[in-house]
Motif scaffolding. Structure first.
Motif, PDB file in Angstrom:
ATOM      1  N   TYR A 178      17.908  12.078  44.702  1.00 28.99           N
ATOM      2  CA  TYR A 178      16.769  11.723  43.859  1.00 28.99           C
ATOM      3  C   TYR A 178      15.863  12.942  43.662  1.00 28.99           C
ATOM      4  O   TYR A 178      15.453  13.585  44.626  1.00 28.99           O
ATOM      5  CB  TYR A 178      15.961  10.580  44.480  1.00 28.99           C
ATOM      6  CG  TYR A 178      15.072   9.942  43.434  1.00 28.99           C
ATOM      7  CD1 TYR A 178      15.623   9.103  42.471  1.00 28.99           C
ATOM      8  CD2 TYR A 178      13.725  10.251  43.363  1.00 28.99           C
ATOM      9  CE1 TYR A 178      14.832   8.558  41.477  1.00 28.99           C
ATOM     10  CE2 TYR A 178      12.926   9.697  42.370  1.00 28.99           C
ATOM     11  CZ  TYR A 178      13.490   8.861  41.429  1.00 28.99           C
ATOM     12  OH  TYR A 178      12.715   8.333  40.429  1.00 28.99           O
ATOM     13  N   ASN A 179      15.577  13.255  42.417  1.00 30.62           N
ATOM     14  CA  ASN A 179      14.724  14.403  42.109  1.00 30.62           C
ATOM     15  C   ASN A 179      13.271  13.976  42.085  1.00 30.62           C
ATOM     16  O   ASN A 179      12.907  13.023  41.388  1.00 30.62           O
ATOM     17  CB  ASN A 179      15.107  14.985  40.751  1.00 30.62           C
ATOM     18  CG  ASN A 179      16.518  15.523  40.778  1.00 30.62           C
ATOM     19  OD1 ASN A 179      16.823  16.423  41.549  1.00 30.62           O
ATOM     20  ND2 ASN A 179      17.383  14.933  39.972  1.00 30.62           N
ATOM     21  N   TYR A 180      12.452  14.707  42.828  1.00 29.54           N
ATOM     22  CA  TYR A 180      11.056  14.307  42.970  1.00 29.54           C
ATOM     23  C   TYR A 180      10.188  15.522  43.227  1.00 29.54           C
ATOM     24  O   TYR A 180      10.552  16.399  43.994  1.00 29.54           O
ATOM     25  CB  TYR A 180      10.927  13.329  44.146  1.00 29.54           C
ATOM     26  CG  TYR A 180       9.487  12.993  44.443  1.00 29.54           C
ATOM     27  CD1 TYR A 180       8.787  12.142  43.596  1.00 29.54           C
ATOM     28  CD2 TYR A 180       8.815  13.570  45.516  1.00 29.54           C
ATOM     29  CE1 TYR A 180       7.455  11.852  43.835  1.00 29.54           C
ATOM     30  CE2 TYR A 180       7.486  13.282  45.770  1.00 29.54           C
ATOM     31  CZ  TYR A 180       6.806  12.425  44.918  1.00 29.54           C
ATOM     32  OH  TYR A 180       5.493  12.153  45.141  1.00 29.54           O
ATOM     33  N   SER A 181       9.040  15.583  42.579  1.00 29.12           N
ATOM     34  CA  SER A 181       8.058  16.601  42.962  1.00 29.12           C
ATOM     35  C   SER A 181       6.640  16.085  42.819  1.00 29.12           C
ATOM     36  O   SER A 181       6.323  15.322  41.914  1.00 29.12           O
ATOM     37  CB  SER A 181       8.241  17.882  42.154  1.00 29.12           C
ATOM     38  OG  SER A 181       7.656  17.767  40.887  1.00 29.12           O
ATOM     39  N   GLN A 182       5.815  16.490  43.765  1.00 32.35           N
ATOM     40  CA  GLN A 182       4.371  16.234  43.677  1.00 32.35           C
ATOM     41  C   GLN A 182       3.684  17.570  43.847  1.00 32.35           C
ATOM     42  O   GLN A 182       3.959  18.313  44.782  1.00 32.35           O
ATOM     43  CB  GLN A 182       3.913  15.228  44.740  1.00 32.35           C
ATOM     44  CG  GLN A 182       4.239  15.630  46.171  1.00 32.35           C
ATOM     45  CD  GLN A 182       3.853  14.560  47.182  1.00 32.35           C
ATOM     46  OE1 GLN A 182       4.145  13.395  47.004  1.00 32.35           O
ATOM     47  NE2 GLN A 182       3.209  14.968  48.269  1.00 32.35           N
ATOM     48  N   SER A 183       2.810  17.891  42.898  1.00 32.34           N
ATOM     49  CA  SER A 183       2.205  19.213  42.906  1.00 32.34           C
ATOM     50  C   SER A 183       0.714  19.072  42.610  1.00 32.34           C
ATOM     51  O   SER A 183       0.324  18.536  41.570  1.00 32.34           O
ATOM     52  CB  SER A 183       2.942  20.028  41.840  1.00 32.34           C
ATOM     53  OG  SER A 183       2.229  21.165  41.514  1.00 32.34           O
TER      54      SER A 183
ATOM     55  N   ASN B 179       2.096  19.803  48.561  1.00 35.03           N
ATOM     56  CA  ASN B 179       3.010  20.092  47.458  1.00 35.03           C
ATOM     57  C   ASN B 179       4.445  20.045  47.944  1.00 35.03           C
ATOM     58  O   ASN B 179       4.802  20.705  48.919  1.00 35.03           O
ATOM     59  CB  ASN B 179       2.711  21.473  46.882  1.00 35.03           C
ATOM     60  CG  ASN B 179       1.327  21.519  46.297  1.00 35.03           C
ATOM     61  OD1 ASN B 179       1.024  20.777  45.376  1.00 35.03           O
ATOM     62  ND2 ASN B 179       0.473  22.360  46.846  1.00 35.03           N
ATOM     63  N   TYR B 180       5.263  19.275  47.231  1.00 36.41           N
ATOM     64  CA  TYR B 180       6.632  19.076  47.687  1.00 36.41           C
ATOM     65  C   TYR B 180       7.544  18.815  46.502  1.00 36.41           C
ATOM     66  O   TYR B 180       7.172  18.077  45.588  1.00 36.41           O
ATOM     67  CB  TYR B 180       6.686  17.874  48.647  1.00 36.41           C
ATOM     68  CG  TYR B 180       8.094  17.512  49.029  1.00 36.41           C
ATOM     69  CD1 TYR B 180       8.801  18.318  49.924  1.00 36.41           C
ATOM     70  CD2 TYR B 180       8.738  16.418  48.464  1.00 36.41           C
ATOM     71  CE1 TYR B 180      10.115  18.022  50.260  1.00 36.41           C
ATOM     72  CE2 TYR B 180      10.054  16.120  48.801  1.00 36.41           C
ATOM     73  CZ  TYR B 180      10.730  16.924  49.697  1.00 36.41           C
ATOM     74  OH  TYR B 180      12.024  16.635  50.012  1.00 36.41           O
ATOM     75  N   SER B 181       8.725  19.415  46.525  1.00 35.79           N
ATOM     76  CA  SER B 181       9.729  19.015  45.538  1.00 35.79           C
ATOM     77  C   SER B 181      11.125  19.086  46.112  1.00 35.79           C
ATOM     78  O   SER B 181      11.448  19.958  46.908  1.00 35.79           O
ATOM     79  CB  SER B 181       9.637  19.850  44.259  1.00 35.79           C
ATOM     80  OG  SER B 181      10.246  21.089  44.439  1.00 35.79           O
ATOM     81  N   GLN B 182      11.929  18.125  45.714  1.00 39.65           N
ATOM     82  CA  GLN B 182      13.362  18.133  46.025  1.00 39.65           C
ATOM     83  C   GLN B 182      14.096  17.952  44.712  1.00 39.65           C
ATOM     84  O   GLN B 182      13.793  17.064  43.932  1.00 39.65           O
ATOM     85  CB  GLN B 182      13.731  17.037  47.026  1.00 39.65           C
ATOM     86  CG  GLN B 182      13.398  15.631  46.572  1.00 39.65           C
ATOM     87  CD  GLN B 182      13.678  14.583  47.638  1.00 39.65           C
ATOM     88  OE1 GLN B 182      13.290  14.734  48.786  1.00 39.65           O
ATOM     89  NE2 GLN B 182      14.331  13.500  47.253  1.00 39.65           N
ATOM     90  N   TYR B 184      17.974  18.154  42.938  1.00 46.08           N
ATOM     91  CA  TYR B 184      19.423  18.217  43.134  1.00 46.08           C
ATOM     92  C   TYR B 184      20.102  18.739  41.874  1.00 46.08           C
ATOM     93  O   TYR B 184      19.676  18.422  40.765  1.00 46.08           O
ATOM     94  CB  TYR B 184      19.972  16.821  43.459  1.00 46.08           C
ATOM     95  CG  TYR B 184      19.520  16.323  44.807  1.00 46.08           C
ATOM     96  CD1 TYR B 184      20.322  16.501  45.929  1.00 46.08           C
ATOM     97  CD2 TYR B 184      18.280  15.725  44.977  1.00 46.08           C
ATOM     98  CE1 TYR B 184      19.894  16.065  47.187  1.00 46.08           C
ATOM     99  CE2 TYR B 184      17.845  15.294  46.223  1.00 46.08           C
ATOM    100  CZ  TYR B 184      18.659  15.467  47.319  1.00 46.08           C
ATOM    101  OH  TYR B 184      18.229  15.057  48.557  1.00 46.08           O
TER     102      TYR B 184
END
Lengths: 446, 446
Positions: A178-183, B179-182, B184
């Motif tokens: 699962y692609n996810y980002s919080q910035s 701040n975080y992102s994953q 794929y």
């Protein structure tokens, strides 16, 4: 009459509008919201109090037949009113005389939409929290916070309109790849107010007021009760930051030196400053927006953005409009419909996220820049002469339904062209008819 | 002798190397690992079996005095051996004759580093899982999986070397404004093997073998036992994907048409294909890497990247080298040290993440492209003539300690210059001495 059963999580603006639209088309809608009914209780603390409604938002409200009702609550803002550090004013129209964005109360709009959803036949459940999501079945376990009972919602489609911290998205985040980002940006915001003065607006009502100061800014939007809601955007840490404002003296000193004319009409400034919360500014991106074709995210749940283009609510409402169009097209093939929805909307969600971040720079900084203002004049003139061929970026975003991704692309092209123009000309007044012809022709070269 | 107490979570490659370095400097090190001791048990299923060690990795091993010991386990790979669809070979050296990257066994290296950490005085605790993190105190609750008891680790600094799915980072993700992102990619990978043939390597040992096929590729790295570990990179879904390979016949058909020379030396292909897991390829970014100055992330926990530049382990080892340098500089001011560490390393971590994604395109596609190969030749010649002024990107990343962010920036500049050169010349042989002078001079213009 439509047989489809829809469960909507979240009775925020997008959730309530989508529920209205679905119920109007005959869908069986159940709308669950963990907070209390906004018609009896007020607004949650820390949420912004008014919002700018523009073309995309109106288009979706129109679809629900709500344009007139909302218009009655809204105050037209026809341009930016810039305030410099000595209190001097300059007005920059947003577009033509007819073009305006509209200040609306979040609470008022929320109450109206919830009421309309109910009138259209949606079943509303407040103080009902979603506890668990069964993604592959598109089901949700709902907990009644009043009588502590649980029910299982088993719709044909489960819709997550449950905001930036969406429960449905959190469940999706646990699925593979699962692609996810919080910035987060370095700035936070705090809401303040300018009360009515002698029963009238204390400053010009038909404008969005901006006090741009480079690294930070203050803005104000009018309310129906003749007050204004101000928002101070300031870094959390460092020089000129919330961390530096620890006493009423600190706050007064900042306002005296930077926002003297605002200070003059903000009698409750220091009380409000220390009572009201400081809130974060986050961009959330994710993909996909559906798992197993049984559920889908819309609005902030799918794409939370920073507020600097005034497009958060408008993008959510546009989701609703497009959602309904695709639903009509695909009839009951929900899996196919949600796949098309996310394919179509994801690039636009990414684009408006980008535009919103860019516009912070423009609002806090460039709007006070001479070169920038001359460029705006040139672009306005280009638009007047070639209304179809040269539409300024702000106009595309705010006064049309042109796809955000398309607006961003065209805006970058215009930016490139205007960069070249500004190397040769300092003032809009220097440009001849032929120059304008030549500039617009550059669009075809690229 | 150093009084500082350090707790390291994760005895993977970076965690074990950092523990060794810290213990060598006299720090009291406790290293906790939820898995079993790699010296008695083997490798976790699904982790890659061998890795490419290059300059940055060697620099850090050198610091720990381990160059020779690791060199004994490593096999030099002096270039790429390209295999086309008819089995024809072409060799592209990575750099000068002396320059090579080294294939090392993950398990062998892991065993060696754990052993060295223990020898240097670190206390090792296997089958100990971190249950809870107290971020503001820099403490961790550790659960002994064997006797089911808990202990509280209370170090001066808590170090999360616990990989892409880090427990320490998960705790940080719950703090405000994290701040975080994953992200794929659409491809997964599966490990396969080429066994030794008649007691010898079945194909050239001193090369990294690549079968580039556009949308997908196969690679092979040599092992000390004269086998090769192959990795097939293929999309999960769509045409030419793992989803399309459902039977031994499907797999054989793909290999027959695309990798016939590999198939000839892979007798266990279909068994391995259906026994071995398909693994994901993720890029993880986050910031900050420390909360409250009491803890810090290193290696994959801070910056997991895709494997296409062979830099995952090397970047983690470089973290260790720089960590030790900053520790020496700041003595016991850990809060300041970790702040400097994250400020310095974050841009480099972002850069290597970007480089790794870009290199997938290069490996699977461009390496088989005529224009690309001519460009490589021109750049090699530029480097030969101007060894200090023009260092090809691959060389900067693989054979120097130039910061990744600097390598990326210079690489983009070179890319821009070479783009212009390739508009005028088709072959490296067309370039004159003056041309090379002119090309290198362009670096100063930009």
């Amino acid at each position: 009459m439509n047989e489809g059963k829809m469960t909507v999580l979240g009775a925020g603006l997008s959730g309530a509008l989508l529920s209205t639209l679905l119920a109007q088309k005959g869908y069986q809608v159940q709308l669950f919201e963990k907070r209390s009914d906004p018609r009896t209780f007020g607004l949650e603390e820390g949420r912004s109090i008014n919002l700018a409604l523009s073309y995309r938002g109106w288009s979706a409200l129109e679809q629900a037949g709500l344009r007139e009702k909302v218009r009655d609550q809204a105050i037209a803002m026809r341009g930016r009113m810039m305030h410099n550090a000595t209190g001097e004013l300059s007005f920059q129209p947003y577009g033509t005389k007819e073009q305006a964005i509209y200040s609306v109360s979040r609470l008022g709009l929320s109450q109206l939409l919830v009421e309309e959803a109910e009138k259209a036949g949606a079943e509303l459940f407040f103080q009902h929290r979603c506890e668990e999501i069964y993604l592959n079945r598109g089901e949700a376990l709902i907990h009644n916070l009043k009588n502590k009972t649980d029910t299982l919602a088993q719709p044909n489609l489960l819709i997550g309109a449950d905001g930036a911290y969406s429960t449905l998205r959190t469940a999706m985040q646990k699925t593979p790849r699962y692609n996810y980002s919080q910035s987060y940006i370095e700035h936070g915001y705090k809401e303040l107010s300018i009360p009515a003065k002698d029963g009238d607006f204390a400053i010009e009502p038909n404008a969005l007021h901006i006090w741009p100061r480079g690294g930070y800014m203050l803005i104000a939007l009018p309310n129906a009760d003749k007050s204004f809601t101000c928002t101070l955007f300031l870094a959390y840490e460092g020089k000129e930051s919330f961390a530096e404002l620890n006493s009423p003296t600190d706050v007064n000193r900042l306002f005296e030196s930077q926002f003297p004319d605002a200070l003059a009409v903000m009698p409750q400034l220091t009380e409000e400053f220390f009572q009201n919360p400081t809130s974060d500014l986050v961009t959330i991106k994710c993909f996909p927006w559906s798992r197993y074709g049984k559920n889908v995210l819309i609005g902030d749940a799918a794409h939370a953005i920073v507020p600097f283009y005034g497009q958060g609510m408008n993008a959510g409402f546009e989701d609703c409009r497009i959602f309904m169009e695709l639903l009509a097209e695909h009839n009951h093939d929900y899996a196919k419909m949600v796949e098309q929805f996310q394919e179509l909307r994801k690039p636009d969600a990414d684009a408006v996220a980008e535009l919103a971040l860019q516009n912070f720079i423009e609002m806090r900084d460039l709007v006070a820049d001479r070169e920038f203002l001359e460029r705006k004049k040139m672009e306005a003139e280009l638009h007047r002469r070639f209304p179809e061929r040269w539409i300024p970026l702000y106009t595309m975003v705010t006064f049309t339904n042109i796809r955000y991704s398309e607006a961003l692309r065209i805006g970058q092209l215009q930016d490139c062209i205007m960069g070249k123009v500004m190397k040769h000309y300092n003032y809009a007044s220097e440009l001849t008819d032929q120059d304008y012809e030549r500039i617009v022709a550059l669009l075809d070269d690229e």
